[in-house]
Design an enzyme around this catalytic site. Structure first.
Site, PDB file in Angstrom:
ATOM      1  N   ASN A  17       0.852  -1.188   0.000  1.00 45.49           N
ATOM      2  CA  ASN A  17       0.000   0.000   0.000  1.00 45.49           C
ATOM      3  C   ASN A  17       0.891   1.243   0.000  1.00 45.49           C
ATOM      4  OD1 ASN A  17      -1.492   2.276   1.010  1.00 45.49           O
ATOM      5  ND2 ASN A  17      -3.129   0.852   1.597  1.00 45.49           N
ATOM      6  N   HIS A  20       1.093   6.280   1.890  1.00 52.61           N
ATOM      7  CA  HIS A  20       1.829   7.250   2.699  1.00 52.61           C
ATOM      8  C   HIS A  20       3.079   7.794   2.035  1.00 52.61           C
ATOM      9  CE1 HIS A  20      -1.238   6.982   5.622  1.00 52.61           C
ATOM     10  NE2 HIS A  20      -1.170   5.689   5.575  1.00 52.61           N
ATOM     11  N   ARG A  28       4.210  18.963   1.001  1.00 47.11           N
ATOM     12  CA  ARG A  28       4.725  20.169   0.338  1.00 47.11           C
ATOM     13  C   ARG A  28       3.927  20.518  -0.916  1.00 47.11           C
ATOM     14  NH1 ARG A  28      10.063  21.529   1.770  1.00 47.11           N
ATOM     15  NH2 ARG A  28      10.071  21.533   4.067  1.00 47.11           N
ATOM     16  N   HIS A  53      -5.450   3.752  -1.610  1.00 42.65           N
ATOM     17  CA  HIS A  53      -6.734   4.114  -1.022  1.00 42.65           C
ATOM     18  C   HIS A  53      -7.064   5.549  -1.398  1.00 42.65           C
ATOM     19  CE1 HIS A  53      -9.150   4.479   3.024  1.00 42.65           C
ATOM     20  NE2 HIS A  53      -9.908   4.662   1.970  1.00 42.65           N
ATOM     21  N   ARG A  55      -9.103   8.250  -0.682  1.00 38.37           N
ATOM     22  CA  ARG A  55     -10.062   8.673   0.330  1.00 38.37           C
ATOM     23  C   ARG A  55     -10.929   9.827  -0.180  1.00 38.37           C
ATOM     24  NH1 ARG A  55      -9.909   7.759   5.785  1.00 38.37           N
ATOM     25  NH2 ARG A  55      -8.521   6.092   6.501  1.00 38.37           N
ATOM     26  N   ARG A  59      -6.645  12.971   1.317  1.00 43.53           N
ATOM     27  CA  ARG A  59      -5.551  13.404   2.198  1.00 43.53           C
ATOM     28  C   ARG A  59      -4.198  12.875   1.719  1.00 43.53           C
ATOM     29  NH1 ARG A  59      -7.165  10.150   7.636  1.00 43.53           N
ATOM     30  NH2 ARG A  59      -9.175  11.093   7.119  1.00 43.53           N
ATOM     31  N   HIS A  60      -4.220  11.739   0.939  1.00 44.67           N
ATOM     32  CA  HIS A  60      -2.942  11.271   0.426  1.00 44.67           C
ATOM     33  C   HIS A  60      -3.046  10.920  -1.065  1.00 44.67           C
ATOM     34  CE1 HIS A  60      -4.857   7.534   1.627  1.00 44.67           C
ATOM     35  NE2 HIS A  60      -4.540   7.651   2.902  1.00 44.67           N
ATOM     36  N   GLU A  80      -8.595   0.765  -3.031  1.00 49.63           N
ATOM     37  CA  GLU A  80      -9.408   0.841  -1.815  1.00 49.63           C
ATOM     38  C   GLU A  80     -10.315   2.056  -1.889  1.00 49.63           C
ATOM     39  OE1 GLU A  80      -6.720   0.786   1.473  1.00 49.63           O
ATOM     40  OE2 GLU A  80      -6.822  -1.371   1.633  1.00 49.63           O
ATOM     41  N   THR A 111      -7.984   3.892   9.053  1.00 55.07           N
ATOM     42  CA  THR A 111      -9.161   3.025   9.134  1.00 55.07           C
ATOM     43  C   THR A 111      -9.291   2.453  10.538  1.00 55.07           C
ATOM     44  OG1 THR A 111      -8.917   2.462   6.817  1.00 55.07           O
ATOM     45  CG2 THR A 111     -10.243   0.968   8.143  1.00 55.07           C
ATOM     46  N   GLU A 161     -11.111  -9.124   3.272  1.00 51.92           N
ATOM     47  CA  GLU A 161      -9.806  -8.776   3.841  1.00 51.92           C
ATOM     48  C   GLU A 161     -10.011  -8.568   5.332  1.00 51.92           C
ATOM     49  OE1 GLU A 161      -7.188  -6.078   1.833  1.00 51.92           O
ATOM     50  OE2 GLU A 161      -6.266  -5.440   3.722  1.00 51.92           O
ATOM     51  N   HIS A 204      -3.648  -4.293   7.692  1.00 55.38           N
ATOM     52  CA  HIS A 204      -3.721  -3.090   8.529  1.00 55.38           C
ATOM     53  C   HIS A 204      -2.791  -3.199   9.733  1.00 55.38           C
ATOM     54  CE1 HIS A 204      -5.357   0.861   9.528  1.00 55.38           C
ATOM     55  NE2 HIS A 204      -4.991   0.525  10.744  1.00 55.38           N
ATOM     56  N   GLY A 205      -1.802  -2.362   9.729  1.00 54.09           N
ATOM     57  CA  GLY A 205      -0.902  -2.238  10.870  1.00 54.09           C
ATOM     58  C   GLY A 205       0.193  -3.275  10.951  1.00 54.09           C
ATOM     59  N   HIS A 227       1.743   1.258   5.682  1.00 58.72           N
ATOM     60  CA  HIS A 227       2.307   2.309   6.532  1.00 58.72           C
ATOM     61  C   HIS A 227       3.671   1.926   7.107  1.00 58.72           C
ATOM     62  CE1 HIS A 227       2.790   4.634  10.300  1.00 58.72           C
ATOM     63  NE2 HIS A 227       2.324   5.622   9.568  1.00 58.72           N
TER      64      HIS A 227
HETATM   65  C1  LIG Z   1      -8.071  -0.340   4.917  1.00 61.26           C
HETATM   66  C2  LIG Z   1      -6.736  -0.149   5.513  1.00 61.26           C
HETATM   67  O1  LIG Z   1      -6.404  -0.649   6.546  1.00 61.26           O
HETATM   68  C3  LIG Z   1      -5.736   0.687   4.810  1.00 61.26           C
HETATM   69  O2  LIG Z   1      -5.441   0.155   3.610  1.00 61.26           O
HETATM   70  C4  LIG Z   1      -6.249   2.091   4.648  1.00 61.26           C
HETATM   71  O3  LIG Z   1      -5.645   2.667   3.513  1.00 61.26           O
HETATM   72  C5  LIG Z   1      -5.875   2.833   5.905  1.00 61.26           C
HETATM   73  O4  LIG Z   1      -6.096   4.182   5.695  1.00 61.26           O
HETATM   74  P1  LIG Z   1      -4.797   5.135   5.528  1.00 61.26           P
HETATM   75  O5  LIG Z   1      -3.981   4.552   4.428  1.00 61.26           O
HETATM   76  O6  LIG Z   1      -5.397   6.469   5.224  1.00 61.26           O
HETATM   77  O7  LIG Z   1      -4.066   5.061   6.859  1.00 61.26           O
HETATM   78  N1  LIG Z   2      -5.800  -2.876   3.754  1.00 64.35           N
HETATM   79  C1  LIG Z   2      -4.586  -2.733   4.527  1.00 64.35           C
HETATM   80  C2  LIG Z   2      -3.562  -1.974   3.753  1.00 64.35           C
HETATM   81  O1  LIG Z   2      -3.691  -1.782   2.543  1.00 64.35           O
HETATM   82  C3  LIG Z   2      -2.358  -1.467   4.431  1.00 64.35           C
HETATM   83  O2  LIG Z   2      -2.635  -1.087   5.745  1.00 64.35           O
HETATM   84  P1  LIG Z   2      -1.388  -0.453   6.546  1.00 64.35           P
HETATM   85  O3  LIG Z   2      -0.266  -1.454   6.487  1.00 64.35           O
HETATM   86  O4  LIG Z   2      -1.031   0.824   5.861  1.00 64.35           O
HETATM   87  O5  LIG Z   2      -1.910  -0.264   7.956  1.00 64.35           O
END
Ligand SMILES: CC(=O)[C@@H](O)[C@H](O)COP(=O)(O)O
Ligand SMILES: NCC(=O)COP(=O)(O)O
Length: 261
Positions: A17, A20, A28, A53, A55, A59-60, A80, A111, A161, A204-205, A227
Site C-alpha cells: 500500500n 503514505h 509540500r 486508497h 479517500r 488526504r494522500h 481501496e 481506518t 480482507e 492493517h498495521g 504504513h
Molecule cells: C483499509 C486499511 O487498513 C488501509 O489500507 C487504509 O488505507 C488505511 O487508511 P490510511 O492509508 O489512510 O491510513
Molecule cells: N488494507 C490494509 C492496507 O492496505 C495497508 O494497511 P497499513 O499497512 O497501511 O496499515
C-alpha cells in the site's frame, strides 16, 4: 494473477500500500516522492500487487495517482474505496484488478474498524454487483467476525480482507495474551471464510514483528501492508523493506507448511 495463487498453499501474495508516499508528497504539495515510482520499486522488490486508497478527502492518494497507477504499473491494482457513488464511478472508469471496500470517517486518522456488511447490505449489494459486472474482483474489509463473513458471501463478494488492526495494536501495547486471543480469532475467521468459498486476505498495521503470525494462517492468500513499509523505507530504503517483509512472509508460510505436512 494466476488462479493457482488463490487457493490454500505455499504462496502468500504481498500487496504494498503506497498511500503514505503520497502523504509525504502532499506535505509540500509537489510531485515528489511519486507514489507511482514507489509502486515500481515495490514491484521490483517482490510485491505481487499495489494497493492505493483514494479517500474522499484526498488526504494522500489523488485521483491522478489512481489514473496513473491504472495504466503505468504491471502489477494488479487493488483500489481501496468507500462505498459511495463517487468512488463507484471512479472504479468503473479505471477498472482496477480489484476494489476493496473500506469504511471511512472524515475525522479518522486511519481506518478504525471493519465494514459493517450486515448493516450496509442494501447499499453494498448493488455496488458489489456493479463492480463485478465490470470484471473487477470485489473485496470487503471486515473484522474477523463470522457473521460479517457470511454477509459478505451473501452479497456476492469475491474476497474478504480481515482487519488485523486490533491484533497489531495489542502487540504494540505488549498485551501478549490479548494479541494471541485476537490472532486465534483471525485464524478462525479465515478458516470460516475459506469454508464459505471466499478468498481471504488480511491487512492493517502489520509490521516485521507482527506479520509472521498472520502469514502462517494457511487460508490467507494475500497480505496488504503499507504504513510500516513506507516508514521503514525512510531508514533502509523501500527495496530493502519490501524484500525483508517478503522473506518473513515466506519463512512463516514454509514453517506452517512443514508443520502441517
Ligand atoms: C483499509 C486499511 O487498513 C488501509 O489500507 C487504509 O488505507 C488505511 O487508511 P490510511 O492509508 O489512510 O491510513
Ligand atoms: N488494507 C490494509 C492496507 O492496505 C495497508 O494497511 P497499513 O499497512 O497501511 O496499515
Amino acid at each position: 494473477m494466476s488462479s493457482s495463487r488463490t487457493g490454500i498453499g505455499r504462496y502468500l501474495r504481498l500487496g504494498v500500500n503506497i498511500d503514505h508516499v503520497a502523504t509525504i508528497r502532499n506535505a509540500r504539495g509537489g510531485r515528489h516522492p511519486d507514489p507511482v515510482r514507489a509502486a515500481h520499486l515495490a514491484a521490483d522488490a517482490g510485491a505481487d500487487g499495489i494497493t492505493a486508497h483514494l479517500r474522499e478527502d484526498r488526504r494522500h492518494i489523488s485521483d491522478e495517482d489512481i489514473a496513473r497507477l491504472s495504466v503505468e504499473i504491471d502489477r494488479p491494482l487493488n483500489f481501496e474505496m468507500a462505498a459511495t457513488d463517487e468512488m463507484r464511478a471512479i472504479a468503473l472508469r479505471h477498472r482496477p484488478h480489484a476494489c476493496c471496500i473500506v469504511p471511512e470517517r472524515r475525522e479518522e486518522r486511519t481506518t478504525e474498524g471493519g465494514l459493517d456488511v450486515i448493516g450496509g447490505r442494501r447499499t453494498l449489494r448493488p455496488l458489489v454487483q456493479a463492480l463485478r459486472d465490470a470484471g473487477i474482483r470485489v473485496s470487503l474489509f471486515i473484522e474477523p467476525d463470522t457473521s460479517q463473513m457470511r454477509a459478505a458471501q451473501d452479497i456476492g463478494a469475491d474476497v474478504v480482507e480481515i482487519h488485523t488492526g486490533r491484533y497489531c495494536d495489542l502487540a504494540l501495547a505488549g498485551d501478549g495474551p490479548g494479541r494471541e486471543a485476537e490472532l486465534a480469532r483471525i485464524r478462525e475467521a479465515a478458516a470460516f471464510a475459506h469454508g464459505l468459498g471466499l478468498e481471504v486476505h488480511a491487512g492493517h498495521g502489520l509490521t516485521f514483528e507482527t506479520v509472521s503470525g498472520v502469514a502462517a494462517i494457511p487460508e490467507i492468500v494475500e497480505l496488504n501492508i503499507g504504513h510500516f513499509l513506507i516508514g521503514e523505507a525512510i531508514f533502509s530504503g523501500l527495496d530493502s523493506a519490501v524484500r525483508r517483509m517478503r522473506a518473513l512472509m515466506d519463512a512463516a508460510r514454509r514453517a506452517q507448511h512443514a508443520a502441517g505436512a
